[in-house]
Scaffold this motif. Structure first.
Motif, short mmCIF file in Angstrom:
data_model
loop_
_atom_site.label_atom_id
_atom_site.label_comp_id
_atom_site.label_asym_id
_atom_site.label_seq_id
_atom_site.Cartn_x
_atom_site.Cartn_y
_atom_site.Cartn_z
N ASN A 15 11.31 5.37 -3.03
CA ASN A 15 11.07 6.98 -2.74
C ASN A 15 9.10 6.54 -4.23
O ASN A 15 9.46 7.02 -5.02
CB ASN A 15 11.05 7.84 -2.56
N VAL A 16 8.39 6.11 -3.95
CA VAL A 16 7.17 6.50 -5.03
C VAL A 16 6.06 6.39 -4.35
O VAL A 16 5.72 7.24 -3.09
CB VAL A 16 7.09 4.27 -4.35
N VAL A 17 6.35 8.03 -5.43
CA VAL A 17 5.00 9.09 -6.38
C VAL A 17 4.19 8.88 -6.70
O VAL A 17 4.41 8.26 -8.01
CB VAL A 17 5.74 10.05 -5.88
N PRO A 19 0.96 -1.44 -0.22
CA PRO A 19 0.32 -0.08 0.13
C PRO A 19 0.69 1.50 0.54
O PRO A 19 1.81 1.36 0.39
CB PRO A 19 -0.91 -0.51 0.84
N LEU A 20 0.17 2.12 -0.68
CA LEU A 20 0.62 3.46 -0.33
C LEU A 20 -0.14 4.18 0.34
O LEU A 20 -1.36 4.29 0.52
CB LEU A 20 1.01 4.24 -1.71
N TYR A 39 4.10 9.00 -12.19
CA TYR A 39 4.78 8.42 -10.92
C TYR A 39 6.13 8.76 -11.16
O TYR A 39 6.20 9.14 -11.79
CB TYR A 39 4.15 7.49 -11.09
N SER A 40 6.42 8.62 -9.74
CA SER A 40 7.83 8.81 -9.87
C SER A 40 7.98 7.84 -9.07
O SER A 40 7.74 7.51 -7.71
CB SER A 40 8.08 9.93 -9.98
N THR A 68 7.81 4.77 1.01
CA THR A 68 9.01 4.18 0.91
C THR A 68 9.53 2.34 1.27
O THR A 68 8.96 1.68 2.08
CB THR A 68 9.64 5.15 2.14
N ILE A 69 9.69 2.45 -0.15
CA ILE A 69 9.38 0.21 -0.17
C ILE A 69 10.29 0.20 -0.83
O ILE A 69 11.14 0.62 -1.79
CB ILE A 69 8.26 0.54 -1.56
#
Length: 349
Positions: free
Chosen positions: A331-333, A272-273, A344-345, A285-286
């Motif tokens: 860092n997932v966005v 999950p985000l 996304y980034s 943060t994964i």
């Protein structure tokens, strides 16, 4: 006596010199305006964003005549045909006797003048000449009329005002259609209580008094323009769709994560985000391993986003897998705040 004569002579020469200077200042006069030669009046231009860097046309004119040898400033002026240049749009300035419009530049001039995208419209064009910075010494060319079919890359939008943001249409989040002339609006909105849909006025502004839609009272996903009821939602982040032709709408609560070989849950369980209400993005943060992954909602495949396979600047529903090349903490966005421009980034920490 000689001194008096010398002083008188000097005064006369000074006065004569001033008079000559004043005469010099008034010699430059607009004798004849520039003559616009090309394009010919009646020329038609159908513009496309596919070739917006190409040349659309080059305007050519004869010099304006100011009865002196000096550099002349020119401005190409544009207005809606038949308005007698009541509202002038500047099409560009130059000291040459020609000016080139790219497809993008002519399109912007046409839109600024008030033409409707994808509908042929007429523009009056003329050239204004001035000498230096002296605005009084202006002259104008003949007027030609051209027909332009402009385009827009801006997707039509609806505002979604409601309890979640203070019922203020100008500042409300937007949902967007798939293209100009289409009425299939979609976007992601944080909702909390009652809301409605509001369309823009002719100038593109959102306000009460424009066309707005609510529920028809059956609360079964049917829109109504009059006698409508507020639509309601419990607090959450929703995929919102509305079609102002079929008069249907739908809201689906979504909680986003990433899934795939690069994640701890593999292709079966999403990692999950967390939604950041300040940035309006899903973040996390994964720890990931080199491999493929995608974004999906609600730990299911009904709503999933992959790579931008059609190169339109937005992630695609059901698009190709995304990948990371190295193991590490990322860092997932996921940014769904711009309707139909989903990005996304994934950044290695």
């Amino acid at each position: 006596m000689k001194k008096i004569l010398k002083i008188s002579s000097l005064a006369f020469l000074l006065i004569a010199g001033v008079a000559c200077e004043n005469d010099d200042q008034t010699i430059a006069q607009a004798v004849g305006g520039p003559e616009l030669i090309t394009p010919a009046s009646g020329t038609e231009y159908e513009l496309s964003p596919a070739n917006e860097t190409n040349e659309a046309t080059t305007l050519v004119w004869n010099h304006a005549d100011y009865d002196v040898q000096t550099e002349v400033n020119y401005e190409v002026q544009v207005a809606l045909a038949g308005t007698d240049f009541a509202e002038v749009i500047s099409g560009g300035t130059t000291t040459n006797r020609f000016f080139t419009w790219s497809v993008a530049a002519l399109n912007q001039v046409a839109i600024d003048a008030g033409l409707t995208p994808y509908t042929p419209g007429n523009l009056d064009v003329r050239v204004r000449g001035t000498l230096g910075a002296n605005a009084e010494m202006e002259s104008f060319s003949n007027v030609i009329t051209i027909t332009v079919t402009a385009y827009t890359t801006e997707l039509p939008k609806l505002a979604v005002p409601g309890n979640h943001q203070g019922w203020d249409p100008p500042t409300a989040p937007r949902i967007a259609s798939s293209g100009f002339g289409e009425t299939d609006y979609e976007g992601y909105v944080w909702l909390d209580g009652a809301f409605k849909f509001v369309g823009p006025n002719a100038a593109g502004a959102f306000a009460w008094g424009n066309t707005d839609w609510g529920d028809d009272g059956s609360f079964s996903g049917v829109l109504a323009e009059s006698g409508e009821s507020d639509i309601t939602a419990t607090a959450g982040y929703y995929r919102v769709t509305a079609n102002t032709t079929t008069l249907l709408y739908n809201i689906v609560p979504t909680n986003w994560g990433i899934v795939g070989a690069a994640t701890a849950g593999g292709w079966d369980n999403s990692t999950p985000l967390t939604y950041n209400a300040t940035t309006k993005k899903w973040e996390g943060t994964i720890v990931m391993t080199a491999g493929a992954y995608k974004f999906r909602a609600n730990n299911a495949w009904d709503i999933n986003l992959g790579a931008d396979s059609d190169l339109d600047g937005s992630m695609n529903y059901g698009g190709p897998d995304l990948t990371v090349d190295a193991d590490g903490t990322y860092n997932v966005v996921l940014d769904l705040s711009n309707p139909r421009q989903y990005t996304y980034s994934v950044t290695l920490q």
